[in-house]
Design an enzyme around this catalytic site. Structure first.
Site, PDB file in Angstrom:
ATOM      1  CB  THR A 414      -0.846  -0.132   1.343  1.00 34.53           C
ATOM      2  OG1 THR A 414      -1.647  -1.200   1.244  1.00 34.53           O
ATOM      3  CG2 THR A 414      -1.908   1.218   1.241  1.00 34.53           C
ATOM      4  N   GLY A 416       4.261   1.292  -0.231  1.00 34.38           N
ATOM      5  CA  GLY A 416       5.738   1.310  -1.062  1.00 34.38           C
ATOM      6  C   GLY A 416       5.691   0.393  -1.721  1.00 34.38           C
ATOM      7  CG  ASP A 528      -0.965  -4.490   8.987  1.00 33.58           C
ATOM      8  OD1 ASP A 528      -1.792  -5.379   9.038  1.00 33.58           O
ATOM      9  OD2 ASP A 528      -0.639  -3.976   7.902  1.00 33.58           O
TER      10      ASP A 528
HETATM   11  N1  LIG Z   1      13.486  -6.263   3.168  1.00 29.96           N
HETATM   12  C1  LIG Z   1      12.421  -6.869   2.120  1.00 29.96           C
HETATM   13  N2  LIG Z   1      13.300  -8.051   1.581  1.00 29.96           N
HETATM   14  C2  LIG Z   1      12.457  -8.902   0.574  1.00 29.96           C
HETATM   15  N3  LIG Z   1      11.070  -8.325   0.395  1.00 29.96           N
HETATM   16  C3  LIG Z   1      10.596  -7.327   1.066  1.00 29.96           C
HETATM   17  C4  LIG Z   1      11.170  -6.734   2.045  1.00 29.96           C
HETATM   18  N4  LIG Z   1      10.314  -5.663   2.534  1.00 29.96           N
HETATM   19  C5  LIG Z   1       9.388  -6.040   2.037  1.00 29.96           C
HETATM   20  N5  LIG Z   1       9.421  -6.894   1.049  1.00 29.96           N
HETATM   21  C6  LIG Z   1       8.213  -7.500   0.325  1.00 29.96           C
HETATM   22  O1  LIG Z   1       7.573  -6.244  -0.090  1.00 29.96           O
HETATM   23  C7  LIG Z   1       6.017  -6.624   0.446  1.00 29.96           C
HETATM   24  C8  LIG Z   1       5.492  -5.322   0.830  1.00 29.96           C
HETATM   25  O2  LIG Z   1       6.520  -4.728   1.803  1.00 29.96           O
HETATM   26  P1  LIG Z   1       5.686  -3.883   3.171  1.00 29.96           P
HETATM   27  O3  LIG Z   1       4.784  -4.599   3.804  1.00 29.96           O
HETATM   28  O4  LIG Z   1       6.905  -3.340   3.968  1.00 29.96           O
HETATM   29  O5  LIG Z   1       5.237  -2.727   2.281  1.00 29.96           O
HETATM   30  P2  LIG Z   1       3.829  -1.903   2.582  1.00 29.96           P
HETATM   31  O6  LIG Z   1       3.427  -0.985   1.401  1.00 29.96           O
HETATM   32  O7  LIG Z   1       3.532  -1.452   3.847  1.00 29.96           O
HETATM   33  O8  LIG Z   1       2.788  -3.283   2.383  1.00 29.96           O
HETATM   34  P3  LIG Z   1       1.406  -3.291   2.976  1.00 29.96           P
HETATM   35  O9  LIG Z   1       0.295  -3.184   1.816  1.00 29.96           O
HETATM   36  O10 LIG Z   1       1.089  -4.871   3.415  1.00 29.96           O
HETATM   37  O11 LIG Z   1       1.088  -2.551   4.016  1.00 29.96           O
HETATM   38  C9  LIG Z   1       6.351  -7.766   1.592  1.00 29.96           C
HETATM   39  O12 LIG Z   1       4.938  -8.447   1.788  1.00 29.96           O
HETATM   40  C10 LIG Z   1       7.423  -8.340   1.192  1.00 29.96           C
HETATM   41  O13 LIG Z   1       7.011  -9.169   0.217  1.00 29.96           O
END
Ligand SMILES: Nc1ncnc2c1ncn2[C@@H]1O[C@H](COP(=O)(O)OP(=O)(O)OP(=O)(O)O)[C@@H](O)[C@H]1O
Length: 802
Positions: A414, A416, A528
């Site tokens: 969502t 990033g 979360d």
């Molecule tokens: N350090 C990392 N190494 C590898 N993959 C990663 C890493 N961080 C995140 N990811 C991948 O990217 C996805 C999304 O990352 P993240 O959950 O931090 O983003 P978000 O935008 O906050 O997601 P959400 O929509 O779930 O809130 C994770 O589910 C994972 O598959």
């Protein structure tokens, strides 16, 4: 309060000592102890939980429950276990038990000495600033030498002056600071470029300067509070800063090597002095930036803090009444004294929680946090105001993303987009999370600030490591540089034919619980926790990621938004509208995760909040006042739910099965039941769960190195397919819920079952369509997604071209 006093005591106790890796942890543990004991009954504390699985140290007092009687009604504690109370056994006995277990443990189980896989807690990041001030985009001020730490980000809405611009203001009210802790750090700026190198991220010409100006204003401030520290431990023996060499001070060999833990973080008393700086955002909100100044400056700089301020360094305005930093011994003093001296014209509304709607990217202000706190003690008189200098522009301290070779896109959440990338300098493979800015008309996303801020200040083997923050080449984007992890647990499980074995689940659960304990010890709620936010690498290491919803909490509790935690993992108190909640919400999520690890299926996969509660009640029984005092007063209880007297959980997870159901031992079921206890006050804590006998009975937890792996190559492709195959249908629902709650609109969410995909048509053009896709129907949809939809980890946003 007690916790705060403990924190203070510990701080004083350790003051002047050389710190070591254990110091912050122990301090943290003591400061948090009161709170946890209050909630979960007391148990031995003092053994470090941070050594990877040093099971000998676990002195858990598992309540004696009869598992067999557990199927009556969830309450978690209505049974008596036939297992021996390991907590009552001495350490020696446990050790001998381990010796026996070691002989009959499964391949890959932990050795009895728990020596497996301890992850080095060595700190890596440290900082010393020496940057030039970029003024008007292209003019430089003289170089300043400045030692800096990364800063807490403190939001404050109390100043109503609206400048209409993102600008820096001086603080006029300053009060006593916490006493300096024992930490004496030397810093070098993260990857410090020389003034010449800095041109790499500087505007190249006037037009660029103009174009970048707005971004610069914001990013400058963002970076300023995200000073990326580099620990002395990461320095070469010669005291050189890795990756950034110029401007680094040679370090004295006698400098101790602090860890990047809470003691050196924004919540800690520190040798460096926090300096609040008021900043007015574009929308007129007063933001309280808190920067840490060098120790030499700290002697004269005093901080003024509102009495209603939450814990040290907390996101100001969140309204954590009575909250305090874990290690901030003087926090109470600061808090109370500042109340007395704070301007009278600050009204209660100023302390509303700023609890961003992470889904729509806007900042929402929760009225529920308007209650002021009732702490009146005073200690110390604010000293004369000293206007802090604020002249360091950290922009030049951040590397450019150009220094990374982008390899491929891993996933998109969502908030990033996550890329796999290679550091051109070191060759290291990292994950770059690009902060989505498009929704952020009002500035840098608060969710991202929180996430970066928390992750930068944390260091734990079970929390994903954020190494640094880098800026995009056109200066309008920010990337978090994280350690790269091969999988997330959700995607990983989808590639598995069989669920994890019990010993594998134990290995993962231990790591998860250690991470959650660390967060809770540091007064942070993740809010979360779910399998897609648990990362796994091919060394069997599990790390918690996505701290976008994380926030600090305080004791006593304050009302927070209940619209947190993805539906399937959301605790019943949240689903029923409770606004006062605490660490127990994370523990419920951990229970759901444990069940999912055992069965490879989500435990409660509701589509709406009502459906979610219905599913929970059908399995665990409908709660009542007897097992959950206060239940009937929860806002959501008015709704008529299914009346189910019995807890069916054991049927779902029997001790033995001939039908292929996931099995779990009595002890394992006891833990699961305690995690899924309705009454949050009775729900087991991470600390107690770590001591649970399930982890000490055979089969013992598997060693990380024996955990199943998948090839790292093409991991990214697989992960993207997985996102499309198995979208989380709940994300948009959360977004809608938040929008509805905050805007009072009746935005409609369209949930479309996969078989109905063909019926998705122009009616949904402008709406968000949630597509519930059963596995197996994805292939035909992937191309469509590419052209007409935008998929983002669980969401499918229909763009109109069906
Ligand atoms: N350090 C990392 N190494 C590898 N993959 C990663 C890493 N961080 C995140 N990811 C991948 O990217 C996805 C999304 O990352 P993240 O959950 O931090 O983003 P978000 O935008 O906050 O997601 P959400 O929509 O779930 O809130 C994770 O589910 C994972 O598959």
């Amino acid at each position: 309060m007690a916790a705060g006093r403990h924190g203070s005591h510990k701080n004083n106790e350790y003051r002047g000592r050389k710190t070591d890796l254990e110091l912050p942890k122990k301090e943290v543990g003591y400061a948090k102890g009161d709170h946890d004991r209050f909630r979960n009954g007391d148990w031995d504390y003092g053994q470090s939980q941070f050594h990877d699985r040093d099971m000998r140290d676990y002195t858990g007092r598992v309540r004696q429950k009869d598992i067999k009687k557990m199927e009556v009604i969830n309450g978690g504690y209505c049974s008596t276990s036939s297992h021996s109370d390991s907590g009552s056994s001495g350490g020696g006995r446990r050790m001998s038990e381990f010796a026996v277990w070691a002989m009959d443990r499964e391949p890959g189980e932990l050795s009895s000495d728990g020596s497996d896989g301890a992850i080095d807690l060595e700190s890596r990041i440290n900082i010393e600033s020496e940057v030039k001030k970029l003024q008007n985009g292209n003019q430089s001020l003289p170089v300043q030498n400045k030692k800096r730490k990364f800063s807490p980000i403190v939001w404050n809405r109390d100043d109503r002056e609206l400048s209409g611009a993102f600008e820096i203001r001086n603080v006029s009210d300053i009060t006593n600071l916490p006493s300096p802790p024992p930490v004496v750090k030397s810093y070098c700026q993260s990857s410090i470029p020389s003034p010449d190198e800095a041109v790499q991220v500087s505007p190249k010409d006037d037009s660029e300067v103009q174009n970048s100006k707005a971004s610069l204003h914001k990013i400058d401030l963002v970076l300023d509070v995200l000073e990326v520290p580099i620990e002395t431990s990461s320095l070469s023996p010669k005291g050189e800063c890795p990756g950034g060499d110029q401007g680094a001070e040679a370090l004295d060999a006698n400098d101790f090597e602090p860890t990047r833990t809470i003691i050196s973080s924004r919540w800690a008393n520190n040798v460096d002095s926090p300096v609040d700086e008021d900043v007015i955002s574009d929308n007129g909100d007063m933001l309280k930036w808190k920067t840490w100044r060098s120790g030499s400056e700290s002697a004269v700089v005093r901080e003024h803090r509102k009495s209603t301020s939450p814990e040290v360094g907390e996101v100001r305005g969140e309204g954590s009444n009575g909250a305090r930093g874990r290690s901030s011994g003087s926090d109470e003093c600061v808090r109370s004294s500042s109340r007395d001296s704070y301007p009278n014209n600050v009204d209660k509304n100023d302390y509303m929680e700023i609890d961003e709607d992470r889904n729509n990217g806007s900042t929402s202000v929760s009225q529920s946090d308007m209650e002021s706190e009732d702490e009146h003690s005073s200690c110390g008189t604010p000293e004369a105001a000293l206007a802090p200098e604020r002249s360091v522009n950290m922009l030049q301290g951040c590397r450019s993303v150009d220094e990374f070779e982008r390899l491929n896109k891993i996933n998109e959440g969502t908030y990033g987009i996550v890329y796999r990338a290679r550091d051109k300098k070191t060759g290291e493979i990292v994950a770059l999370k690009k902060v989505k800015m498009e929704k952020e008309r009002e500035g840098f996303p608060l969710t991202s600030l929180r996430e970066i801020n928390i992750l930068l200040s944390f260091q734990h083997p079970s929390a994903v490591d954020v190494k640094e923050v880098v800026v995009g080449s056109n200066l309008d984007s920010i990337f978090m540089v994280m350690e790269y992890m091969d999988h997330d647990l959700k995607g990983f499980m989808e590639t598995m034919k069989q669920p994890f074995s019990q010993s594998e689940v134990k290995c993962l659960m231990l790591q998860l619980l250690e991470g959650v304990k660390y967060l809770h010890d540091n007064w942070v709620l993740h809010r979360d926790l779910k399998t897609s936010n648990l990362l796994l690498n091919n060394r069997g290491e599990l790390k918690i990621c996505d701290f976008g919803l994380a926030r600090q909490y305080g004791s006593p509790l304050k009302p927070y938004t209940h619209l947190v935690v993805t539906l399937w993992y959301r605790a019943p108190e949240l689903l029923l509208g409770a606004k006062q909640y605490s660490t127990a919400i994370d523990m419920w999520s951990v229970g759901c995760i444990m069940a999912e690890l055992l069965s490879k299926e989500p435990l409660f996969n509701g589509k709406t909040e009502f459906d979610q509660l219905d599913k929970i009640f059908r399995i665990l029984g409908t709660p009542n006042e007897t097992i959950w005092p206060g239940f009937s007063r929860l806002p959501g209880v008015k709704v008529n739910f299914v009346k189910n007297q019995y807890n069916q959980l054991r049927r779902k997870f029997p001790a033995t099965s001939f039908t292929g159901s996931p099995v779990v031992s009595d002890a394992g079921f006891d833990l699961l039941n305690k995690l899924l206890t309705y009454d949050p006050d009775k729900r087991i804590t991470a600390e107690a769960a770590l001591k649970h006998e399930w982890f000490r009975e055979v089969p013992l937890p598997k060693s990380k190195e024996f955990m199943p792996t998948f090839p790292a190559q093409h991991v990214q492709d697989r992960r993207i397919r997985r996102v499309m195959k198995s979208p989380d249908p709940l994300k948009e629902q959360r977004r809608k819920e938040l929008q509805q709650e905050e805007l009072g609109t009746g935005a409609q969410t369209n949930v479309v079952e996969a078989p109905l995909m063909s019926k998705v048509d122009k009616h949904f053009e402008s709406d968000v369509v949630q597509v519930v896709l059963p596995l197996g129907v994805c292939c035909s949809l992937e191309c469509g997604f590419d052209t007409s939809c935008m998929a983002s980890d669980g969401d499918v946003k229909w763009r109109g071209d069906s």
